[in-house]
Design an enzyme around this catalytic site. Sequence first.
Site, short mmCIF file in Angstrom:
data_model
loop_
_atom_site.label_atom_id
_atom_site.label_comp_id
_atom_site.label_asym_id
_atom_site.label_seq_id
_atom_site.Cartn_x
_atom_site.Cartn_y
_atom_site.Cartn_z
N CYS A 120 -10.10 39.33 -39.28
CA CYS A 120 -9.01 39.51 -40.25
C CYS A 120 -9.50 39.71 -41.68
O CYS A 120 -8.72 40.02 -42.57
CB CYS A 120 -8.06 38.33 -40.19
N HIS A 254 -4.04 38.56 -46.32
CA HIS A 254 -3.95 38.87 -44.88
C HIS A 254 -2.68 38.24 -44.34
O HIS A 254 -2.38 37.07 -44.64
CB HIS A 254 -5.20 38.33 -44.17
N ASN A 285 0.89 39.46 -37.01
CA ASN A 285 -0.47 39.36 -37.55
C ASN A 285 -1.33 40.44 -36.91
O ASN A 285 -1.65 40.37 -35.74
CB ASN A 285 -1.00 37.95 -37.23
O1 UT7 Z 1 -5.32 35.72 -38.52
C1 UT7 Z 1 -6.50 35.05 -38.70
C2 UT7 Z 1 -6.45 33.62 -38.79
N1 UT7 Z 1 -5.34 33.02 -38.10
C3 UT7 Z 1 -4.51 32.28 -38.79
O2 UT7 Z 1 -4.64 32.18 -39.99
C4 UT7 Z 1 -3.47 31.49 -38.02
C5 UT7 Z 1 -3.46 30.09 -38.52
N2 UT7 Z 1 -2.62 29.17 -37.79
C6 UT7 Z 1 -1.28 29.25 -37.74
O3 UT7 Z 1 -0.70 30.20 -38.20
C7 UT7 Z 1 -0.55 28.07 -37.17
O4 UT7 Z 1 -1.48 27.06 -36.83
C8 UT7 Z 1 0.33 28.40 -35.92
C9 UT7 Z 1 1.55 29.22 -36.35
C10 UT7 Z 1 -0.49 29.16 -34.92
C11 UT7 Z 1 0.85 27.08 -35.30
O5 UT7 Z 1 1.55 26.33 -36.28
P1 UT7 Z 1 1.18 24.79 -36.55
O6 UT7 Z 1 2.13 24.31 -37.56
O7 UT7 Z 1 -0.28 24.71 -36.91
O8 UT7 Z 1 1.48 24.12 -35.16
P2 UT7 Z 1 0.55 23.15 -34.29
O9 UT7 Z 1 -0.45 23.94 -33.54
O10 UT7 Z 1 0.07 22.02 -35.17
O11 UT7 Z 1 1.59 22.55 -33.27
C12 UT7 Z 1 2.71 21.75 -33.74
C13 UT7 Z 1 3.55 21.39 -32.53
C14 UT7 Z 1 2.78 20.78 -31.37
O12 UT7 Z 1 3.63 19.85 -30.75
P3 UT7 Z 1 3.52 18.27 -31.05
O13 UT7 Z 1 2.12 17.90 -30.67
O14 UT7 Z 1 3.79 18.14 -32.51
O15 UT7 Z 1 4.57 17.68 -30.18
C15 UT7 Z 1 2.54 21.95 -30.45
O16 UT7 Z 1 2.37 21.55 -29.11
O17 UT7 Z 1 4.17 22.57 -32.01
C16 UT7 Z 1 3.82 22.72 -30.62
N3 UT7 Z 1 3.68 24.15 -30.35
C17 UT7 Z 1 4.72 24.95 -30.07
N4 UT7 Z 1 6.03 24.67 -29.94
C18 UT7 Z 1 6.84 25.71 -29.67
C19 UT7 Z 1 2.55 24.90 -30.38
N5 UT7 Z 1 2.85 26.19 -30.11
C20 UT7 Z 1 4.19 26.23 -29.92
C21 UT7 Z 1 5.08 27.28 -29.64
N6 UT7 Z 1 6.40 26.97 -29.52
N7 UT7 Z 1 4.68 28.56 -29.51
#
Ligand code: UT7
Length: 329
Positions: A120, A254, A285
């Site tokens: 990216c 990005h 993305n």
């Molecule tokens: O492009 C190059 C670099 N990439 C990036 O910069 C991406 C960076 N990361 C992100 O954009 C974010 O981390 C995501 C959008 C991918 C995820 O958001 P987050 O706020 O970091 O969520 P998380 O992984 O901390 O998960 C929070 C909760 C978890 O549940 P609990 O443990 O709080 O109960 C996950 O299991 O959300 C849950 N979860 C989902 N729930 C519904 C994880 N994925 C999903 C989903 N739908 N798709």
Amino acid sequence: MITASTGSTYAGVLGIGSYRPRRVVPNSEILEQIDSSDEWIQTRSGIKERRWASDDETVLMMSVNAAKDALADAGIDPAEIGCVIVSTVTHLYQTPAIATQIAVAVGAPTAAAFDISAACAGFCYGIAMANDLVRGGSAKYVLAIGVERLSDITDRTDRSTAFIFADGAGAAIVGPTDEPGIGPVVWGSDGTQHKVISQKESWQEVHGNHNWPHLTMDGNPVFRWASFEMAKTAQQALDVAGVKAEQLDLFVPHQANMRITDAMRRALKLPEHVKVARDIERQGNTSAASIPLAITAMREAGEARSGDLALIIGFGAGLVYAAQVIRLP
Ligand code: UT7
């Protein structure tokens, strides 16, 4: 004595173009294969819909369309391009580089041509190298492309990645200018975090079972790194260019996640007049393609104009990052 090459004192971005795949994929379609909700996807990432390439929208086809768009924008003869740099992680051949076919298709059949793997951050890496090639005298004009078909390497049943990645291409022509048009790059890497976004298996491991080597992402550490560390990198890019936040017209990070964009905007204390790219909402993305796609979207919306000063920053798998200030063509 060897004669050293000498180039233009200054270089700048002379043209920008992009290609968006035709097919719009709403969150509802993603939800057919993962346990999630439209509300979760929108709140956590800002994505409402994304574009996925159809069969004919290959890495080559999308790149050529974006490149022709950029060439028309720059108004230069393609035969004058001395180098083609293509940033992609989804040209699924180890060799040859896709850059050589793109060079032929755009009318620069003998240009130096190579691919880079900077995920990216790839567009900003390409601009940095193009700037140095033009200023060092190795090429008069450089075509720098960021292109991805991430839908090919995304596991559509993996809820940590299925909703985020998308497809598209963007391109820029870099060439000689009378004034500095590209600020010094602030770039680097952190290989200790190479596992947080990575291909699940090597080509050797997938050989025989006919599965694609899907991309995996441990999103939250990347999210935290990007939200905090990348704002510092963006600030450094402003500082080394001698540009203050209030002098900027555009902030085009990005398009990884709308919350990362907002966290950086707050950390940089960008004044209200600085327009912020939010292409992720409709485009998802697209890794190396996201910055030029976002710039062309802002142009089409009348938010970006020729002569605008833009801060661009790319960051992603590696981890790698790069940021610079550019003046828009
Ligand atoms: O492009 C190059 C670099 N990439 C990036 O910069 C991406 C960076 N990361 C992100 O954009 C974010 O981390 C995501 C959008 C991918 C995820 O958001 P987050 O706020 O970091 O969520 P998380 O992984 O901390 O998960 C929070 C909760 C978890 O549940 P609990 O443990 O709080 O109960 C996950 O299991 O959300 C849950 N979860 C989902 N729930 C519904 C994880 N994925 C999903 C989903 N739908 N798709």
